[in-house]
Scaffold this motif. Structure first.
Motif, mmCIF file in Angstrom:
data_model
loop_
_atom_site.group_PDB
_atom_site.id
_atom_site.type_symbol
_atom_site.label_atom_id
_atom_site.label_comp_id
_atom_site.label_asym_id
_atom_site.label_seq_id
_atom_site.Cartn_x
_atom_site.Cartn_y
_atom_site.Cartn_z
ATOM 1 N N TYR A 168 -8.157 9.238 43.316
ATOM 2 C CA TYR A 168 -7.888 7.902 42.780
ATOM 3 C C TYR A 168 -8.898 7.543 41.687
ATOM 4 O O TYR A 168 -8.535 6.948 40.671
ATOM 5 C CB TYR A 168 -7.944 6.858 43.894
ATOM 6 N N TYR A 171 -8.004 9.233 38.339
ATOM 7 C CA TYR A 171 -6.842 8.727 37.609
ATOM 8 C C TYR A 171 -6.853 7.206 37.437
ATOM 9 O O TYR A 171 -5.863 6.649 36.973
ATOM 10 C CB TYR A 171 -5.559 9.144 38.341
ATOM 11 N N SER A 172 -7.956 6.559 37.799
ATOM 12 C CA SER A 172 -7.996 5.102 37.649
ATOM 13 C C SER A 172 -7.933 4.692 36.186
ATOM 14 O O SER A 172 -7.345 3.656 35.844
ATOM 15 C CB SER A 172 -9.256 4.547 38.308
ATOM 16 N N GLY A 175 -4.457 4.791 35.168
ATOM 17 C CA GLY A 175 -3.767 3.661 35.792
ATOM 18 C C GLY A 175 -3.985 2.372 35.020
ATOM 19 O O GLY A 175 -3.045 1.592 34.811
ATOM 20 N N THR A 178 -1.996 2.453 31.838
ATOM 21 C CA THR A 178 -0.574 2.238 32.134
ATOM 22 C C THR A 178 -0.289 0.761 32.382
ATOM 23 O O THR A 178 0.725 0.223 31.927
ATOM 24 C CB THR A 178 -0.166 3.073 33.364
ATOM 25 N N PRO A 297 -10.127 1.648 42.657
ATOM 26 C CA PRO A 297 -9.299 2.637 41.942
ATOM 27 C C PRO A 297 -7.967 2.877 42.629
ATOM 28 O O PRO A 297 -6.953 3.084 41.958
ATOM 29 C CB PRO A 297 -10.182 3.888 41.951
ATOM 30 N N LYS A 298 -7.947 2.844 43.958
ATOM 31 C CA LYS A 298 -6.699 3.080 44.682
ATOM 32 C C LYS A 298 -5.669 2.001 44.352
ATOM 33 O O LYS A 298 -4.495 2.300 44.074
ATOM 34 C CB LYS A 298 -6.954 3.113 46.186
ATOM 35 N N THR A 300 -5.582 0.086 41.742
ATOM 36 C CA THR A 300 -5.203 0.184 40.336
ATOM 37 C C THR A 300 -4.112 1.228 40.149
ATOM 38 O O THR A 300 -3.096 0.980 39.484
ATOM 39 C CB THR A 300 -6.429 0.544 39.475
ATOM 40 N N VAL A 301 -4.314 2.412 40.739
ATOM 41 C CA VAL A 301 -3.323 3.484 40.590
ATOM 42 C C VAL A 301 -2.013 3.109 41.285
ATOM 43 O O VAL A 301 -0.925 3.317 40.740
ATOM 44 C CB VAL A 301 -3.888 4.803 41.149
ATOM 45 N N ASP A 302 -2.105 2.540 42.493
ATOM 46 C CA ASP A 302 -0.887 2.143 43.208
ATOM 47 C C ASP A 302 -0.114 1.077 42.437
ATOM 48 O O ASP A 302 1.125 1.119 42.368
ATOM 49 C CB ASP A 302 -1.246 1.612 44.601
#
Length: 321
Positions: A168, A171-172, A175, A178, A297-298, A300-302
């Protein structure tokens, strides 16, 4: 039992500088902040005890005298590193605040230990010294301190890190980028929703069957392309209202020859700009949640993944309607 000199791996003629160097070397190797090894923690307590005695000329002289007389107090082998936190309040035993840092805890422990060892052997003091060592070990070993704080201070222990925490974190950044892209897309939809162009007299360039459905046709004019019900022979004119950016037809009216009043067909009620506007709003909400301050971060990615899925739905609705 080892003597204090043997604990520090020094000769009995070691200078004060050599004692200091040996102490610093062993602290770097055995400090609880540097290694999780329980045996190293036990050695760390032993090294501190030896240094407390040998670093001061008076205490070292008394120790050397006892050593030459054959009755020197050997290095006290500390009990095994505890596997459970101190049952009482370790902060009160060491007389440090709840927010005490590692150096403050270390200083308090050495001060109390020195005072207890300076008194001739006493069972009660030895028992208290064992409590001090247990309290000290509890506060310097992170997981023991966490359990101790959960009980004494009523604070919930921190959750163990997620197995995918590193993924996470990696890839934050993508994210967040995005989420910003989705917000820009939502802003484009808002502009398109409020900016309407009108074409009052459009003739069809082509009329073809819409996806194999005989009662629907796809009409293309110089400024728009949209789905209609029925067929339209030559001489049919259209008055069209469409969005300026995404070119979505919102309303149209048609006539043949003279311009009789005909009903206005309104696409808005069943389009993305009408009842289905919930999907762009939900997409923007996910993107904003992913960019909110102090988001993990989790999350944000979710949020970015949820926003992308809703963006796919929005694009599909634009194409289908």
């Amino acid at each position: 039992m080892k003597t204090y000199y043997q604990v520090l791996e020094l000769s009995e003629q070691a200078t004060a500088a050599e004692i200091r160097q040996a102490y610093l070397r062993w602290v770097r190797l055995t400090h609880p902040d540097r290694t999780p090894d329980p045996a190293a923690h036990a050695r760390y307590l032993l090294v501190n005890e030896a240094y407390d005695t040998l670093s001061k000329p008076e205490s070292r002289a008394r120790y050397d005298a006892r050593l030459r007389g054959g009755n020197a107090m050997p290095a006290t082998q500390p009990a095994a590193v505890p596997t459970v936190p101190f049952p009482g309040n370790a902060y009160q035993v060491l007389r440090v605040p709840y927010s005490a840092t590692a150096p403050q805890i270390e200083q308090a422990y050495r001060r109390i230990r020195q005072a207890l060892l300076a008194v001739p052997a006493d069972p009660a003091l030895r028992a208290h010294l064992a409590q001090v060592e247990h309290a000290y070990a509890t506060l310097v070993i992170p997981w023991l301190r966490q359990l101790h704080d959960a009980r004494v201070r009523g604070r919930k222990p921190d959750r163990p890190p997620s197995l995918y925490a590193e993924l996470y974190q990696r890839y934050s950044g993508i994210g967040r980028a995005t989420c910003w892209t989705l917000l820009v897309f939502f802003g484009l939809i808002l502009v398109d929703r409020s900016w309407t162009l009108t074409f009052s007299s459009e003739q069809p360039l082509s009329v073809r069957e819409y996806r194999g459905r005989g009662d629907y046709h796809w009409v293309t004019t110089p400024h728009a392309a949209f789905r209609v019900v029925g067929t339209f022979p030559a001489g049919t004119y259209f008055a069209i209202e469409r969005s300026a950016v995404l070119q979505q037809v919102r309303r149209y009216q048609y006539w043949r020859g003279a311009k009789p009043a005909s009903g206005v067909i309104n696409y808005d009620s069943g389009s993305v700009y009408g009842a289905l506007f919930f999907f762009p709003v939900a997409m923007a909400g996910c993107a904003a949640f992913g960019l909110w301050r102090r988001r993990s971060p989790k999350r944000t990615v979710d949020s970015a993944v949820s926003g992308v899925l809703l963006a796919v739905v929005v694009v599909y609705l634009f194409m289908a309607l």
